[in-house]
Design a protein around this motif. Structure first.
Motif, mmCIF file in Angstrom:
data_model
loop_
_atom_site.group_PDB
_atom_site.id
_atom_site.type_symbol
_atom_site.label_atom_id
_atom_site.label_comp_id
_atom_site.label_asym_id
_atom_site.label_seq_id
_atom_site.Cartn_x
_atom_site.Cartn_y
_atom_site.Cartn_z
ATOM 1 N N HIS A 67 31.746 26.843 53.576
ATOM 2 C CA HIS A 67 32.592 26.738 52.384
ATOM 3 C C HIS A 67 32.107 27.686 51.294
ATOM 4 O O HIS A 67 30.908 27.762 51.001
ATOM 5 C CB HIS A 67 32.591 25.298 51.861
ATOM 6 C CG HIS A 67 33.107 24.308 52.864
ATOM 7 N ND1 HIS A 67 34.440 24.202 53.181
ATOM 8 C CD2 HIS A 67 32.462 23.398 53.641
ATOM 9 C CE1 HIS A 67 34.603 23.255 54.100
ATOM 10 N NE2 HIS A 67 33.422 22.755 54.398
ATOM 11 N N ALA A 68 33.036 28.413 50.693
ATOM 12 C CA ALA A 68 32.732 29.327 49.594
ATOM 13 C C ALA A 68 33.966 29.471 48.726
ATOM 14 O O ALA A 68 35.103 29.481 49.235
ATOM 15 C CB ALA A 68 32.304 30.692 50.128
ATOM 16 N N ALA A 69 33.774 29.596 47.432
ATOM 17 C CA ALA A 69 34.889 29.680 46.490
ATOM 18 C C ALA A 69 35.836 30.831 46.822
ATOM 19 O O ALA A 69 37.062 30.716 46.691
ATOM 20 C CB ALA A 69 34.351 29.831 45.066
ATOM 21 N N ASP A 87 32.038 18.263 44.830
ATOM 22 C CA ASP A 87 31.375 19.506 44.420
ATOM 23 C C ASP A 87 31.580 20.635 45.422
ATOM 24 O O ASP A 87 30.940 21.693 45.313
ATOM 25 C CB ASP A 87 29.884 19.275 44.188
ATOM 26 C CG ASP A 87 29.151 18.781 45.436
ATOM 27 O OD1 ASP A 87 29.818 18.537 46.461
ATOM 28 O OD2 ASP A 87 27.915 18.633 45.378
ATOM 29 N N ASN A 88 32.458 20.447 46.385
ATOM 30 C CA ASN A 88 32.766 21.524 47.329
ATOM 31 C C ASN A 88 33.227 22.753 46.546
ATOM 32 O O ASN A 88 34.112 22.643 45.688
ATOM 33 C CB ASN A 88 33.860 21.061 48.290
ATOM 34 C CG ASN A 88 34.226 22.122 49.299
ATOM 35 O OD1 ASN A 88 34.919 23.083 48.990
ATOM 36 N ND2 ASN A 88 33.779 21.945 50.526
ATOM 37 N N PRO A 89 32.648 23.930 46.800
ATOM 38 C CA PRO A 89 32.973 25.112 45.980
ATOM 39 C C PRO A 89 34.446 25.506 46.034
ATOM 40 O O PRO A 89 34.973 26.052 45.052
ATOM 41 C CB PRO A 89 32.074 26.206 46.565
ATOM 42 C CG PRO A 89 31.676 25.711 47.926
ATOM 43 C CD PRO A 89 31.627 24.227 47.819
ATOM 44 N N GLU A 90 35.113 25.249 47.141
ATOM 45 C CA GLU A 90 36.534 25.602 47.233
ATOM 46 C C GLU A 90 37.390 24.656 46.402
ATOM 47 O O GLU A 90 38.374 25.071 45.776
ATOM 48 C CB GLU A 90 36.964 25.608 48.699
ATOM 49 C CG GLU A 90 36.295 26.720 49.478
ATOM 50 C CD GLU A 90 36.459 26.581 50.981
ATOM 51 O OE1 GLU A 90 37.483 26.039 51.434
ATOM 52 O OE2 GLU A 90 35.544 27.018 51.724
ATOM 53 N N VAL A 92 36.253 23.042 43.698
ATOM 54 C CA VAL A 92 35.937 23.407 42.316
ATOM 55 C C VAL A 92 36.738 24.641 41.892
ATOM 56 O O VAL A 92 37.299 24.701 40.793
ATOM 57 C CB VAL A 92 34.418 23.662 42.169
ATOM 58 C CG1 VAL A 92 34.096 24.222 40.786
ATOM 59 C CG2 VAL A 92 33.639 22.372 42.417
ATOM 60 N N GLU A 93 36.801 25.646 42.773
ATOM 61 C CA GLU A 93 37.538 26.865 42.477
ATOM 62 C C GLU A 93 39.030 26.599 42.303
ATOM 63 O O GLU A 93 39.663 27.111 41.364
ATOM 64 C CB GLU A 93 37.314 27.878 43.616
ATOM 65 C CG GLU A 93 38.140 29.151 43.524
ATOM 66 C CD GLU A 93 37.703 30.096 42.415
ATOM 67 O OE1 GLU A 93 38.398 31.106 42.189
ATOM 68 O OE2 GLU A 93 36.661 29.814 41.787
#
Length: 475
Positions: A67-69, A87-90, A92-93
């Motif tokens: 997982h990454a934004a 809080d998963n970056p995707e 959040v994004e």
């Protein structure tokens, strides 16, 4: 994480590019597959590589492992699995960019919107019943769309965008998803308290099913199994609201009745009678009374949709299973290995009854992995009692999924309640130790069953590999 349900849910074709966070799971992968079949641009990510991700990529999805934004890319809509953390970056994004962020239920409703939907609900048996109905309708030439919580053996996939107007959908109550759909008809296999981490009380759980009735098309119908007290009560409630109801079961009160049940090895057969008399006999390639009731639910729905008994029965007879529902993994050194998804006491009891029929003269060796801390706290003792139907039991530690560990709620809690001699009950908190333990316990003629909704499913192939490496066995 819990994602709010939007007030308005447009059809899938109006969502732009759809990005799935947790696309490898049974629920989201099926929705993604249907969207791809309808020409919707799809991307997604999952925590680990899998055959599911590979299959979606082959269909045109842009998939990522990890997982990454940045992976949200040019998405317009982001669909989030309940297993994903806040809080998963995707996630959040997507929230920071003000994108449309949806739960699974809203995404499924977006592909259901323009179809005549049969929603299959219930505490147990949803996946199998949805699968049986889908295969029966395919045999009738109906070309339905479908979304199931497991891969059909017949098609190799868990979902498809069919050319017909029918959509058969597994309707999950665990997080309230089924209260988002507006189906033409519904099948309710049973209603027995579960997922109290979400619902809080048994009464709230039952109320959710009553609320589900209000989602049905007034011109549609409900199929309910009256052998189950919860489903029978729901059928009575539906009739009081003026809905058309078809009841099924072995009960003399059922509109569609099963009788003369015969279980032989891996098959089940039964006679079917309706209000006007006998309809014929059905033979299934799966063993167990609970599967007979699931098939009866599917048959009733197909008949009410206007299809002929003989064609539906032929379709049911052709059903060869669904992944993780009493799925045969292989046989080595005279030991058969099966895997199943049961994680509730009633499901455990049903699958062990079916496994007994499969085992024949052999013993039944079961490796069980409890699923969810909250479920194990509430039902751990009953899980252990149900496991007493096996000859040897190995209990793994709790599969945490979306919850954190809790002191005293572990595999040992379940094992303490297994009504077998202590030397036949084994606690194995180290998952890697389970395959060699199962191999040491199994004898030629035995059946080994891995059981649970977590990653216990990965142990069967390892058991077969170890059996192949025994002296005198070829790898």
């Amino acid at each position: 994480m819990r994602v709010p349900i939007p007030e308005s849910i447009p059809p899938a074709e109006e969502l732009g590019r759809v990005h799935f966070v947790g696309i490898g799971g049974a629920g989201l992968s099926g929705i993604a597959r249907v969207m791809l079949g309808r020409g919707v641009a799809v991307s997604g990510s999952d925590g680990k590589a899998s055959a599911t991700l590979d299959a979606l990529a082959a269909l045109g999805a842009r998939v990522h492992v990890g997982h990454a934004a940045s992976q949200v890319g040019d998405a317009d809509t982001v669909v989030v699995s309940t297993a994903v953390r806040e809080d998963n970056p995707e996630v959040v994004e997507a929230l920071a960019r003000g994108l449309r962020v949806w739960p699974r239920s809203a995404a499924l409703q977006s592909v259901l919107a323009d179809r005549r939907v049969v929603a299959v609900a219930g505490t147990h048996g949803k996946t199998t019943t949805t699968s049986l109905l889908t295969v029966a309708l395919l045999a009738c030439g109906a070309h339905p769309s479908y979304a199931i919580g497991g891969d059909l053996t017949a098609t190799g996939v868990n979902a498809a965008a069919g050319s017909g107007d029918l959509f058969v959908a597994e309707a999950d109550e665990s997080d309230g998803a089924f209260l988002v759909y507006t189906p033409h008809a519904a099948v309710v296999t049973n209603v027995e308290a579960d997922h109290l981490d979400n619902w809080g009380t048994e009464e709230a759980y039952h109320q959710a099913f009553r609320d589900f009735l209000a989602r049905l098309d007034p011109d549609g119908f409900l199929v309910a199994c009256v052998d189950d007290l919860g489903a029978a009560a729901l059928a009575g409630e539906a009739r009081s609201r003026g809905l058309r109801v078809l009841t099924v079961g072995e009960s003399a009160e059922a509109d569609l009745r099963a009788s003369s049940l015969v279980f032989e090895g891996s098959t089940s057969s039964f006679d079917v009678a309706g209000p006007d008399g006998p309809l014929g006999r059905v033979t299934l390639q799966i063993p167990g009374r609970h599967y007979v009731l699931d098939a009866l639910c599917a048959l009733a729905a197909g008949l009410e949709l206007g299809f002929a008994f003989d064609e539906l029965a032929a379709g049911l007879s052709s059903y060869t299973g669904t992944r993780r529902r009493m799925e045969r993994k292989g046989e080595v050194a005279g030991v058969r290995v099966y895997d199943s998804y049961a994680h509730h006491p009633k499901e455990i009891a049903g699958d062990l009854q079916a496994a007994r029929a499969l085992a024949g003269e052999g013993r039944l060796v079961v490796a069980y992995q409890p699923h969810l801390v909250s479920r194990t706290r509430l039902f751990g003792a009953q899980m252990g009692e149900a496991l007493g139907a096996a000859d040897e039991v190995v209990v793994l530690d709790v599969y945490l999924a979306r919850e954190d560990p809790e002191p005293g709620v572990d595999g040992a809690l379940v094992a303490r309640h297994v009504p077998l001699p202590p030397d036949r009950v084994h606690v194995a908190p180290d998952r890697s130790a389970v395959p060699p333990l199962l191999v040491s316990l199994a004898r030629p003629g035995d059946l080994v069953l891995t059981l649970g909704a977590g990653d216990v499913t990965e142990l069967g192939p390892e058991v077969l590999r170890l059996l192949s490496a025994l002296p005198g066995e070829e790898g």
